[in-house]
Design a protein around this motif. Structure first.
Motif, PDB file in Angstrom:
ATOM      1  N   ILE A  96      13.082  24.983  13.137  1.00 42.01           N
ATOM      2  CA  ILE A  96      13.318  24.334  11.363  1.00 42.01           C
ATOM      3  C   ILE A  96      13.893  25.544  10.260  1.00 42.01           C
ATOM      4  O   ILE A  96      14.481  25.360   9.639  1.00 42.01           O
ATOM      5  CB  ILE A  96      12.218  23.870  10.415  1.00 42.01           C
ATOM      6  CG1 ILE A  96      12.203  22.453  11.267  1.00 42.01           C
ATOM      7  CG2 ILE A  96      12.368  23.738   9.656  1.00 42.01           C
ATOM      8  CD1 ILE A  96      10.959  21.636  10.848  1.00 42.01           C
ATOM      9  N   ALA A  97      12.821  26.760  10.319  1.00 44.67           N
ATOM     10  CA  ALA A  97      13.409  28.381   9.975  1.00 44.67           C
ATOM     11  C   ALA A  97      15.235  28.182  10.386  1.00 44.67           C
ATOM     12  O   ALA A  97      15.550  28.772   9.675  1.00 44.67           O
ATOM     13  CB  ALA A  97      12.692  28.889  10.254  1.00 44.67           C
ATOM     14  N   ALA A  98      14.729  28.570  11.513  1.00 43.98           N
ATOM     15  CA  ALA A  98      16.383  28.661  11.725  1.00 43.98           C
ATOM     16  C   ALA A  98      17.456  27.918  11.322  1.00 43.98           C
ATOM     17  O   ALA A  98      18.953  28.032  11.341  1.00 43.98           O
ATOM     18  CB  ALA A  98      16.447  29.229  13.795  1.00 43.98           C
ATOM     19  N   LEU A  99      17.270  26.664  11.526  1.00 40.12           N
ATOM     20  CA  LEU A  99      18.280  25.571  11.484  1.00 40.12           C
ATOM     21  C   LEU A  99      18.616  25.708   9.890  1.00 40.12           C
ATOM     22  O   LEU A  99      19.469  25.507   9.329  1.00 40.12           O
ATOM     23  CB  LEU A  99      17.271  24.228  10.790  1.00 40.12           C
ATOM     24  CG  LEU A  99      18.396  22.813  10.607  1.00 40.12           C
ATOM     25  CD1 LEU A  99      19.696  22.540  11.600  1.00 40.12           C
ATOM     26  CD2 LEU A  99      17.180  22.298  10.614  1.00 40.12           C
ATOM     27  N   ARG A 100      17.811  26.552   8.808  1.00 38.54           N
ATOM     28  CA  ARG A 100      17.951  26.737   6.903  1.00 38.54           C
ATOM     29  C   ARG A 100      17.958  27.819   7.181  1.00 38.54           C
ATOM     30  O   ARG A 100      19.371  28.034   6.146  1.00 38.54           O
ATOM     31  CB  ARG A 100      16.563  26.900   6.962  1.00 38.54           C
ATOM     32  CG  ARG A 100      16.049  25.008   6.774  1.00 38.54           C
ATOM     33  CD  ARG A 100      14.598  25.084   6.260  1.00 38.54           C
ATOM     34  NE  ARG A 100      14.539  23.922   5.704  1.00 38.54           N
ATOM     35  CZ  ARG A 100      12.858  23.219   5.662  1.00 38.54           C
ATOM     36  NH1 ARG A 100      11.924  24.145   5.558  1.00 38.54           N
ATOM     37  NH2 ARG A 100      12.536  21.996   5.112  1.00 38.54           N
ATOM     38  N   GLU A 101      18.345  28.744   7.981  1.00 37.81           N
ATOM     39  CA  GLU A 101      18.866  30.524   7.051  1.00 37.81           C
ATOM     40  C   GLU A 101      19.327  30.980   8.683  1.00 37.81           C
ATOM     41  O   GLU A 101      19.246  32.588   8.578  1.00 37.81           O
ATOM     42  CB  GLU A 101      17.280  30.836   6.857  1.00 37.81           C
ATOM     43  CG  GLU A 101      16.424  30.457   6.555  1.00 37.81           C
ATOM     44  CD  GLU A 101      15.065  31.011   5.906  1.00 37.81           C
ATOM     45  OE1 GLU A 101      14.995  31.597   7.126  1.00 37.81           O
ATOM     46  OE2 GLU A 101      14.247  30.405   5.523  1.00 37.81           O
ATOM     47  N   GLY A 102      19.035  29.750   9.938  1.00 42.15           N
ATOM     48  CA  GLY A 102      20.149  31.255  10.474  1.00 42.15           C
ATOM     49  C   GLY A 102      21.322  30.866  10.563  1.00 42.15           C
ATOM     50  O   GLY A 102      22.474  30.544   9.588  1.00 42.15           O
ATOM     51  N   GLN A 103      22.037  32.727  11.721  1.00 45.74           N
ATOM     52  CA  GLN A 103      23.429  32.342  11.483  1.00 45.74           C
ATOM     53  C   GLN A 103      24.632  30.314  11.826  1.00 45.74           C
ATOM     54  O   GLN A 103      23.454  29.822  12.431  1.00 45.74           O
ATOM     55  CB  GLN A 103      23.945  33.688  12.621  1.00 45.74           C
ATOM     56  CG  GLN A 103      23.725  35.157  12.181  1.00 45.74           C
ATOM     57  CD  GLN A 103      23.899  36.036  12.923  1.00 45.74           C
ATOM     58  OE1 GLN A 103      25.561  36.361  12.974  1.00 45.74           O
ATOM     59  NE2 GLN A 103      22.402  36.313  14.351  1.00 45.74           N
ATOM     60  N   ARG A 104      25.377  30.747  11.937  1.00 48.52           N
ATOM     61  CA  ARG A 104      26.476  29.742  11.773  1.00 48.52           C
ATOM     62  C   ARG A 104      25.694  28.222  13.629  1.00 48.52           C
ATOM     63  O   ARG A 104      25.333  27.704  13.841  1.00 48.52           O
ATOM     64  CB  ARG A 104      27.788  29.373  12.366  1.00 48.52           C
ATOM     65  CG  ARG A 104      28.340  29.942  11.026  1.00 48.52           C
ATOM     66  CD  ARG A 104      29.806  30.614  10.519  1.00 48.52           C
ATOM     67  NE  ARG A 104      30.366  28.927  11.133  1.00 48.52           N
ATOM     68  CZ  ARG A 104      31.010  27.745  10.159  1.00 48.52           C
ATOM     69  NH1 ARG A 104      30.657  28.242   9.109  1.00 48.52           N
ATOM     70  NH2 ARG A 104      31.020  26.884  10.832  1.00 48.52           N
ATOM     71  N   LEU A 105      26.349  29.899  15.129  1.00 45.39           N
ATOM     72  CA  LEU A 105      25.772  28.962  16.001  1.00 45.39           C
ATOM     73  C   LEU A 105      24.294  28.849  16.270  1.00 45.39           C
ATOM     74  O   LEU A 105      23.841  27.538  16.817  1.00 45.39           O
ATOM     75  CB  LEU A 105      26.196  29.922  16.844  1.00 45.39           C
ATOM     76  CG  LEU A 105      27.659  30.038  17.538  1.00 45.39           C
ATOM     77  CD1 LEU A 105      27.862  30.648  18.895  1.00 45.39           C
ATOM     78  CD2 LEU A 105      28.700  28.286  17.904  1.00 45.39           C
ATOM     79  N   THR A 106      23.519  29.383  15.849  1.00 42.63           N
ATOM     80  CA  THR A 106      21.656  29.222  15.813  1.00 42.63           C
ATOM     81  C   THR A 106      21.607  28.156  14.562  1.00 42.63           C
ATOM     82  O   THR A 106      20.477  27.360  15.706  1.00 42.63           O
ATOM     83  CB  THR A 106      21.856  30.833  15.055  1.00 42.63           C
ATOM     84  OG1 THR A 106      21.685  31.549  16.048  1.00 42.63           O
ATOM     85  CG2 THR A 106      19.405  30.259  15.115  1.00 42.63           C
ATOM     86  N   ARG A 107      22.126  27.947  13.721  1.00 46.90           N
ATOM     87  CA  ARG A 107      21.885  26.648  12.840  1.00 46.90           C
ATOM     88  C   ARG A 107      22.031  25.382  13.939  1.00 46.90           C
ATOM     89  O   ARG A 107      21.583  24.417  14.192  1.00 46.90           O
ATOM     90  CB  ARG A 107      22.193  26.689  11.755  1.00 46.90           C
ATOM     91  CG  ARG A 107      21.939  27.494  10.620  1.00 46.90           C
ATOM     92  CD  ARG A 107      22.062  27.063   9.266  1.00 46.90           C
ATOM     93  NE  ARG A 107      23.522  27.181   8.792  1.00 46.90           N
ATOM     94  CZ  ARG A 107      24.570  28.001   8.421  1.00 46.90           C
ATOM     95  NH1 ARG A 107      24.093  29.416   8.526  1.00 46.90           N
ATOM     96  NH2 ARG A 107      25.673  27.222   8.433  1.00 46.90           N
ATOM     97  N   SER A 108      23.224  25.118  14.600  1.00 46.15           N
ATOM     98  CA  SER A 108      23.991  24.150  15.074  1.00 46.15           C
ATOM     99  C   SER A 108      23.232  24.125  16.394  1.00 46.15           C
ATOM    100  O   SER A 108      22.446  22.591  16.724  1.00 46.15           O
ATOM    101  CB  SER A 108      25.360  23.835  15.815  1.00 46.15           C
ATOM    102  OG  SER A 108      26.326  24.701  14.449  1.00 46.15           O
ATOM    103  N   ALA A 109      22.474  25.207  17.132  1.00 48.78           N
ATOM    104  CA  ALA A 109      21.528  25.106  18.055  1.00 48.78           C
ATOM    105  C   ALA A 109      20.473  24.652  17.900  1.00 48.78           C
ATOM    106  O   ALA A 109      19.726  24.091  18.497  1.00 48.78           O
ATOM    107  CB  ALA A 109      21.761  26.464  19.111  1.00 48.78           C
ATOM    108  N   ALA A 110      19.330  24.513  16.774  1.00 43.57           N
ATOM    109  CA  ALA A 110      18.961  24.965  16.306  1.00 43.57           C
ATOM    110  C   ALA A 110      18.002  23.336  16.040  1.00 43.57           C
ATOM    111  O   ALA A 110      17.068  22.453  16.305  1.00 43.57           O
ATOM    112  CB  ALA A 110      17.740  24.981  15.009  1.00 43.57           C
ATOM    113  N   ALA A 111      19.549  22.630  15.552  1.00 40.79           N
ATOM    114  CA  ALA A 111      18.963  21.191  15.239  1.00 40.79           C
ATOM    115  C   ALA A 111      19.507  20.426  16.893  1.00 40.79           C
ATOM    116  O   ALA A 111      18.351  19.851  16.871  1.00 40.79           O
ATOM    117  CB  ALA A 111      20.467  20.564  14.648  1.00 40.79           C
ATOM    118  N   ASP A 112      20.153  20.963  17.461  1.00 39.69           N
ATOM    119  CA  ASP A 112      20.199  20.409  19.167  1.00 39.69           C
ATOM    120  C   ASP A 112      19.187  20.805  19.654  1.00 39.69           C
ATOM    121  O   ASP A 112      18.648  19.492  20.359  1.00 39.69           O
ATOM    122  CB  ASP A 112      20.879  20.775  19.488  1.00 39.69           C
ATOM    123  CG  ASP A 112      21.825  20.270  20.754  1.00 39.69           C
ATOM    124  OD1 ASP A 112      21.260  20.822  21.697  1.00 39.69           O
ATOM    125  OD2 ASP A 112      22.066  19.728  21.260  1.00 39.69           O
ATOM    126  N   ALA A 113      18.165  21.550  19.156  1.00 37.77           N
ATOM    127  CA  ALA A 113      17.108  21.619  20.617  1.00 37.77           C
ATOM    128  C   ALA A 113      15.777  20.930  19.219  1.00 37.77           C
ATOM    129  O   ALA A 113      14.983  20.132  20.248  1.00 37.77           O
ATOM    130  CB  ALA A 113      16.372  23.455  19.885  1.00 37.77           C
TER     131      ALA A 113
END
Length: 200
Positions: A96-113
């Protein structure tokens, strides 16, 4: 032991980058965790994260969580995907933290995960991510996988978005949720100019 790991690191430094494929084939989780912090080459770190995700050993959860903040966005994204298959409930808050604050690809992958894990704690953050263009399509998909009725209204609103990939993902998610409130909005999409949206 710590001394052994330091010795292995020294030897690998002498003989080139870690052989991630070999470590994956041998199930060498400790070696892959070490490769996850190989500073010289982000491709090695990305491959190590992917391998750890395939192996699925819980010892990798904390190192993968740390890798969410890797300076290379591809590494962070691969770490997020690996946590989707390995981390379980322990990975939800860091994702959730990565979804909110990560870089572009990391946010997308965090949502998928988060969709793969299916924990209801992610519903609110995923709804918020419907307005985040790098992650919105993946957030819609994840909401469909989690199956929480709180997502119905926001997903109906997403059907009005100008991005056809989000409209298609939102329609598919609403189909999974099976809530009658979405019927009229989905019927309107049958006239959408894009075939992928009509199909969804």
């Amino acid at each position: 032991s710590e001394r052994r790991r330091e010795g292995v690191s020294f030897l690998r430094g002498l003989f080139g980058p870690p052989n991630v494929d070999r470590m994956r084939d041998r199930g060498d989780v400790e070696g892959l965790i070490e490769a996850l912090s190989y500073e010289k080459d982000p491709e090695v770190r990305k491959a190590a994260a992917a391998a750890l995700g395939r192996i699925g050993d819980v010892r990798a959860v904390e190192p993968l969580v740390a890798a969410l903040q890797d300076e290379d966005d591809w590494v962070g994204g691969q770490a997020a995907l690996a946590l989707g298959s390995t981390g379980g409930p322990r990975a939800v808050s860091p994702l959730i933290a990565a979804l909110r604050e990560g870089q572009r690809l990391t946010r997308s992958a965090a949502a998928d995960a988060l969709g793969s894990i299916g924990d209801a704690r992610a519903v609110g953050p995923l709804i918020d991510a419907l307005g985040d263009s790098p992650a919105d399509m993946y957030a819609a998909k994840a909401l469909g996988e989690i199956g929480d009725a709180r997502a119905v209204g926001p997903l109906i609103s997403a059907l009005e978005d100008g991005d056809r990939t989000l409209r298609a993902a939102g329609a598919d998610a609403l189909g999974r949720l099976g809530d009658a409130r979405a019927v009229d909005a989905l019927k309107r999409l049958l006239e959408d100019e894009h075939q992928a949206v009509r199909r969804a």
